[in-house]
Design a protein around this motif. Sequence first.
Motif, PDB file in Angstrom:
ATOM      1  N   THR A 134      -0.582   7.507   2.615  1.00  0.00           N
ATOM      2  CA  THR A 134      -1.180   6.232   2.189  1.00  0.00           C
ATOM      3  C   THR A 134      -2.483   6.036   2.959  1.00  0.00           C
ATOM      4  O   THR A 134      -2.513   5.315   3.952  1.00  0.00           O
ATOM      5  CB  THR A 134      -0.220   5.056   2.452  1.00  0.00           C
ATOM      6  N   PRO A 135      -3.539   6.718   2.538  1.00  0.00           N
ATOM      7  CA  PRO A 135      -4.790   6.711   3.303  1.00  0.00           C
ATOM      8  C   PRO A 135      -5.412   5.324   3.417  1.00  0.00           C
ATOM      9  O   PRO A 135      -5.413   4.547   2.468  1.00  0.00           O
ATOM     10  CB  PRO A 135      -5.695   7.662   2.501  1.00  0.00           C
ATOM     11  N   CYS A 136      -5.893   5.053   4.603  1.00  0.00           N
ATOM     12  CA  CYS A 136      -6.569   3.788   4.881  1.00  0.00           C
ATOM     13  C   CYS A 136      -7.989   3.844   4.322  1.00  0.00           C
ATOM     14  O   CYS A 136      -8.673   4.861   4.423  1.00  0.00           O
ATOM     15  CB  CYS A 136      -6.594   3.574   6.390  1.00  0.00           C
ATOM     16  N   MET A 184      -6.802  -6.105  14.756  1.00  0.00           N
ATOM     17  CA  MET A 184      -7.161  -4.976  13.903  1.00  0.00           C
ATOM     18  C   MET A 184      -6.342  -5.005  12.618  1.00  0.00           C
ATOM     19  O   MET A 184      -5.195  -5.452  12.598  1.00  0.00           O
ATOM     20  CB  MET A 184      -6.932  -3.656  14.641  1.00  0.00           C
ATOM     21  N   ALA A 185      -6.949  -4.519  11.550  1.00  0.00           N
ATOM     22  CA  ALA A 185      -6.235  -4.338  10.276  1.00  0.00           C
ATOM     23  C   ALA A 185      -6.637  -2.996   9.686  1.00  0.00           C
ATOM     24  O   ALA A 185      -7.822  -2.646   9.685  1.00  0.00           O
ATOM     25  CB  ALA A 185      -6.577  -5.458   9.309  1.00  0.00           C
ATOM     26  N   CYS A 186      -5.660  -2.252   9.203  1.00  0.00           N
ATOM     27  CA  CYS A 186      -5.902  -1.015   8.464  1.00  0.00           C
ATOM     28  C   CYS A 186      -5.661  -1.324   6.993  1.00  0.00           C
ATOM     29  O   CYS A 186      -4.503  -1.486   6.572  1.00  0.00           O
ATOM     30  CB  CYS A 186      -4.967   0.109   8.923  1.00  0.00           C
ATOM     31  N   CYS A 187      -6.728  -1.425   6.238  1.00  0.00           N
ATOM     32  CA  CYS A 187      -6.626  -1.845   4.838  1.00  0.00           C
ATOM     33  C   CYS A 187      -6.353  -0.634   3.957  1.00  0.00           C
ATOM     34  O   CYS A 187      -7.204   0.258   3.826  1.00  0.00           O
ATOM     35  CB  CYS A 187      -7.913  -2.538   4.413  1.00  0.00           C
ATOM     36  N   LEU A 188      -5.173  -0.622   3.336  1.00  0.00           N
ATOM     37  CA  LEU A 188      -4.690   0.571   2.646  1.00  0.00           C
ATOM     38  C   LEU A 188      -4.918   0.553   1.152  1.00  0.00           C
ATOM     39  O   LEU A 188      -4.894   1.595   0.497  1.00  0.00           O
ATOM     40  CB  LEU A 188      -3.187   0.744   2.898  1.00  0.00           C
ATOM     41  N   VAL A 189      -5.097  -0.611   0.548  1.00  0.00           N
ATOM     42  CA  VAL A 189      -5.136  -0.729  -0.920  1.00  0.00           C
ATOM     43  C   VAL A 189      -6.228   0.138  -1.517  1.00  0.00           C
ATOM     44  O   VAL A 189      -7.350   0.121  -1.026  1.00  0.00           O
ATOM     45  CB  VAL A 189      -5.320  -2.186  -1.330  1.00  0.00           C
TER      46      VAL A 189
END
Length: 253
Positions: A198-200, A248-253
């Motif tokens: 699930t790449p960021c 921090m946030a890793c946005c995956l959508v």
Amino acid sequence: MEYLTYEQPTNELIRTCLRLEILFKNIQTRLQQQTYLDSKLCCENLIEIINIIDRNDLKTLFHKELSRHIQKLQQYLDSPGADIEKIQLLLNELDELAVKINLSTNFIKPLKENEFLNSIRMYLGNPGGVCPFDNPGYHLFLNQPQHIKHNYLTTWLATLTDIHRIITLLLKLIRSSSILKSYETNNGHYQTSLDAKTPCQLIRVQIAQHLNCYPEISVGRHHLSIRFLKPDPANRPQQLATLLEFQMACCLV
């Protein structure tokens, strides 16, 4: 407390969207201003937008990304507690933009063929930019009354309305896909593993402004590494050596 948010894209499409977002914001901020410099920056930011989107593959990339979001949102329609009305509104907008980008042949053709804009474009790479002696017609334009300049600029920008809507919507969906969470580091370095399945798409780091440090973000398919640095205009920046709390946030959508 005031915070600064730093964003690191992980692929070329999101990098392009972020560059375009900055340029559109710059133009919108300066468009209503009266000064010679504001009008000059509007014109030159517009040409930078043209340069960025003058790519044969960008239309395909935008359509693919819009279609991906459509498929993902459609999966939520049957989820318990889903806001069906909100999801449907987003789907309608995504569908509309996907159709428009798919049907368009060359959405920047009128701007690329504009002789006045091309006469500016050819000098932008010069040291000092476009000087009055390079392009006296441009110099005259920048000294016109505000309403004349505004009419031309808004007409040119109207050509890019759909592109502006696409990048605004895509970035909104990506940013809202993950909330900011709190983390800390004792030595100015943070690292973690990422799920390659699930790449960021976007890393967002938020730091209190009074701490006077910034993140140097390195991200790959499997790992994320962040160094927090103290700026020093006279020397090399130094890695922070004290406790730092950040979000921090890793946005995956």
